[in-house]
Motif scaffolding. Structure first.
Motif, short mmCIF file in Angstrom:
data_model
loop_
_atom_site.label_atom_id
_atom_site.label_comp_id
_atom_site.label_asym_id
_atom_site.label_seq_id
_atom_site.Cartn_x
_atom_site.Cartn_y
_atom_site.Cartn_z
N PHE A 83 -15.01 73.52 16.21
CA PHE A 83 -15.02 73.42 14.75
C PHE A 83 -13.71 73.92 14.13
O PHE A 83 -13.35 73.55 13.00
N LEU A 84 -12.96 74.76 14.84
CA LEU A 84 -11.68 75.25 14.31
C LEU A 84 -10.59 74.18 14.35
O LEU A 84 -9.58 74.28 13.65
N HIS A 85 -10.78 73.14 15.18
CA HIS A 85 -9.71 72.19 15.44
C HIS A 85 -9.95 70.82 14.82
O HIS A 85 -9.18 69.90 15.05
N TRP A 89 -14.72 69.66 9.85
CA TRP A 89 -15.67 70.63 10.38
C TRP A 89 -15.25 72.06 10.01
O TRP A 89 -16.07 72.90 9.65
N SER A 90 -13.96 72.31 10.10
CA SER A 90 -13.44 73.65 9.76
C SER A 90 -13.68 73.96 8.29
O SER A 90 -14.11 75.07 7.92
N ALA A 263 -4.90 75.04 9.33
CA ALA A 263 -4.17 75.04 10.61
C ALA A 263 -4.81 74.10 11.62
O ALA A 263 -4.24 73.86 12.69
N ALA A 264 -6.02 73.59 11.33
CA ALA A 264 -6.66 72.64 12.24
C ALA A 264 -5.75 71.45 12.47
O ALA A 264 -5.14 70.94 11.51
N SER A 265 -5.68 71.01 13.71
CA SER A 265 -4.84 69.90 14.19
C SER A 265 -3.38 70.28 14.39
O SER A 265 -2.58 69.45 14.82
#
Length: 655
Positions: A83-85, A89-90, A263-265
């Motif tokens: 979910f952080l990435h 979702w994040s 910061a995801a991706s």
């Protein structure tokens, strides 16, 4: 109150189960097959096939257990923190009325539970089988507890390392790769530094440091010691790994609280860490390139090329990962900054000039060892072959002069592995310190320094295992031909064994430098069996006193190879080009017509050739011979150097 309700919401628990529950189930099923079921199968067949139990539970399909312990925790951390990435979702997760600390504690603890469950269930099943079937002979409860505890420990370390890395990256694939890099980094970077210092600093003992328990610097490599039942993981390492786990858990929480949702991706979630990542990748690939080209090409030019090539590859690969595009080759300015820093680091090694020229003073040295190999572990089987340090003033001074000669010839010492040997100088100092140096040299160029040192009785007693056997530990002496002629002499009478042993020690003390370096005319092989171990040595041509003793006992003919055992000898002149083409043909069919080949059949000439030939074949020797024995199918390759070749052979090829 609402945040606590949300934290343990049924939907969140189900979501975690759906995400990673399958990993726990697969882990359990594989362990079930390789441990309890395998044990039951072996126990059921105990009447047909005697069950030889493994010494530890880790030895049941260790390879599979290793893969599970390494892969399952990292996979679980990747899927758990997916979910952080993913941006949507994040955003959804962090919009919930739950504090980040609570999210972190919940997800991380859930992962620990899913890892622990299959291991604890398997341990419970094995314990039940142990109780029901009375497997006390095959394993103890302590064995089961050790397996359970260490398996849990390594799983937790790998998992928490994956969780920590998940906080600093925004791409799941990068998380998996970086987790293994992170786990291997201490051992890997140490190995790279040691290799490169060995190439850049003359005399730096890279081989010595490469064996100094580098596997303990990474849990991934340390885990491999469990494959050897004689090596164990002590409580000190267990406590260290527990401390590392706590630190990783706390650092992961701290970084997660600082991490931005957007910061995801991103390959690296923090701008400050991008610089560290880029520099680390550049330096590591630079060292890898220098190590590869320097080690295989043995020249400074190729090593410098390897540094430049590795730095370029590393820098731009890091840029591609960070920017997620291959269009990064225009950023030459950034590379120039990194290249400048790296050049300064390499040039900084010039300050280590005194290190390269340092030789301890005579009055500082307690003892010294001059060897061709690195000494690693000391155990009872090693002791016979472990050199004894030289403590005599004369021997120490000779070693220092030899060392000084090597340093003085640094520029002219060639690195060609075909003609060089490793030499290690290990000084033990009066104050308790140690100085170790390593060099690759051609020993023939240092004959005037090596000869007086290696001819001293102290040196001979230091390196020859025969002098370390106690007379009271002797069992028997066996002499064999080792070729296939089935010649064998057994000396088992205790009085005769002691007589022969005393003679052999005297023969070794009296042998010449040339015969020690490159023996010729070896008659057979001698094995001295003792309660301390087995010592092997060649029955050399100069062992006249021992040969006379055997002759007196009527054992000489059966203990040695002579012209009576030989049908003929085929000799050709040696050259690299010719031997590359016909060495195999010559051995397979020694009588095959070859230009200018000598066939020796006269017994006196055969005996003379046997007495002056060296065992095996060396490219540097002038002549190669195939000795064909009377016993069908038995033959061997020997050679003659220019100093020992019989005159009649030399005359034949000088025509």
């Amino acid at each position: 109150m609402p945040s606590r309700m949300s934290l343990f919401n049924k939907d969140m628990v189900l979501q975690v189960v759906r995400s990673v529950g399958w990993i726990s189930i697969v882990y359990f099923l594989v362990l079930l097959f390789i441990l309890p079921i395998r044990m039951l199968m072996m126990y059921a067949d105990r009447e047909l096939n005697v069950w030889t139990p493994q010494e530890t539970l880790f030895l049941y399909d260790f390879g599979i257990q290793f893969v599970l312990m390494v892969a399952a925790p990292v996979l679980l951390s990747v899927f758990l923190y997916r979910f952080l990435h993913v941006r949507q979702w994040s955003d959804l997760m962090h919009s919930l009325p739950i504090k980040r600390a609570q999210i972190y504690h919940f997800y991380t603890a859930a992962g620990l539970v899913f890892l622990a469950l299959p291991i604890l269930l398997i341990a419970a099943i094995i314990l039940s089988l142990h109780t029901v079937y009375g497997w006390n002979f095959y394993m103890t409860i302590e064995d089961i507890a050790i397996w359970t505890g260490l398996t849990l420990l390594f799983n937790f370390v790998f998992y928490l390392a994956g969780v920590f890395v998940a906080m600093v990256t925004g791409i799941s694939a990068v998380q998996a790769v970086l987790t293994y890099i992170f786990l291997l980094f201490p051992a890997g970077v140490s190995l790279l530094i040691i290799y490169n210092l060995g190439q850049l600093l003359y005399g730096f003992p890279s081989s010595y440091y490469r064996i100094r328990n580098l596997e303990f610097l990474s849990p991934l490599t340390h885990l491999t010691v469990l494959e050897n039942s004689n090596r164990q993981i002590g409580w000190n390492h267990v406590l260290i790994y527990l401390a590392i786990s706590v630190v990783l858990y706390v650092l992961g929480l701290f970084i997660y609280q600082k991490r931005k949702s957007e910061a995801a991706s991103d390959a690296i979630a923090f701008d400050s860490l991008k610089v560290v990542f880029k520099f680390g990748v550049t330096v590591c690939t630079m060292m890898l390139g220098g190590m590869y080209f320097g080690n295989y090409q043995h020249s400074f030019g190729w090593m410098a090329f390897g540094y430049a090539f590795g730095a370029i590859i590393g820098y731009f690969v890091a840029e591609m990962v960070l920017q997620k595009t291959w269009r990064v080759f225009g950023n030459l300015r950034g590379f120039a900054v990194y290249a400048g820093v790296i050049v300064l680091l390499v040039l900084g090694l010039q300050a280590f000039g005194p290190y390269e020229k340092h030789i301890p003073a005579q009055n500082e040295i307690k003892s010294v060892m001059v060897t061709n190999f690195v000494i690693r572990h000391q155990d009872e089987t090693d002791k016979l072959y472990r050199p004894v340090p030289l403590k005599g003033e004369e021997s120490i001074e000779m070693a220092r002069k030899f060392h000084a000669a090597i340093i003085g010839r640094e520029k002219t010492n060639r690195k060609d592995p075909r003609i060089t040997q490793q030499f290690f100088f290990t000084y033990e100092l009066q104050g308790g310190g140690k100085v170790v140096r390593e060099y690759n040299i051609n020993p023939e160029e240092y004959d005037s320094w090596l000869r007086p040192l290696q001819l001293t009785n102290e040196y001979k007693h230091s390196i020859n295992p025969i002098f370390k056997i106690k007379e009271s530990a002797l069992r028997q002496i066996v002499i064999t031909d080792r070729i296939g002629l089935n010649k064998r002499v057994l000396i088992s009478d205790s009085r005769e064994v002691k007589e022969a042993f005393s003679l052999l020690k005297r023969e070794v003390e009296n042998e010449s430098y040339e015969e020690w370096r490159k023996p010729v005319g070896s008659k057979s092989y001698i094995e001295i069996l003792s309660y301390q171990g087995v010592v092997q040595l060649e029955f050399k041509k100069s062992y006249n006193e021992f040969a006379a003793w055997l002759d007196e006992k009527g054992l000489l003919e059966e203990a040695t190879i002579s012209a009576k055992d030989v049908d003929y000898i085929a000799v050709v002149q040696n050259s690299r080009e010719m031997m590359n083409q016909m060495a195999t043909d010559l051995f397979d069919d020694p009588l095959k017509p070859v230009l200018n080949k000598l066939i020796i059949k006269e017994k006196n000439d055969i005996q003379l050739a046997l007495d002056q030939a060296t065992n095996g074949w060396s490219e540097s020797d002038g002549y190669v011979a195939v000795v064909v024995y009377k016993q069908p199918g038995v033959k061997e390759m020997r050679s003659f150097d220019d100093k020992n070749v019989p005159e009649f052979i030399k005359k034949h090829f000088d025509k």
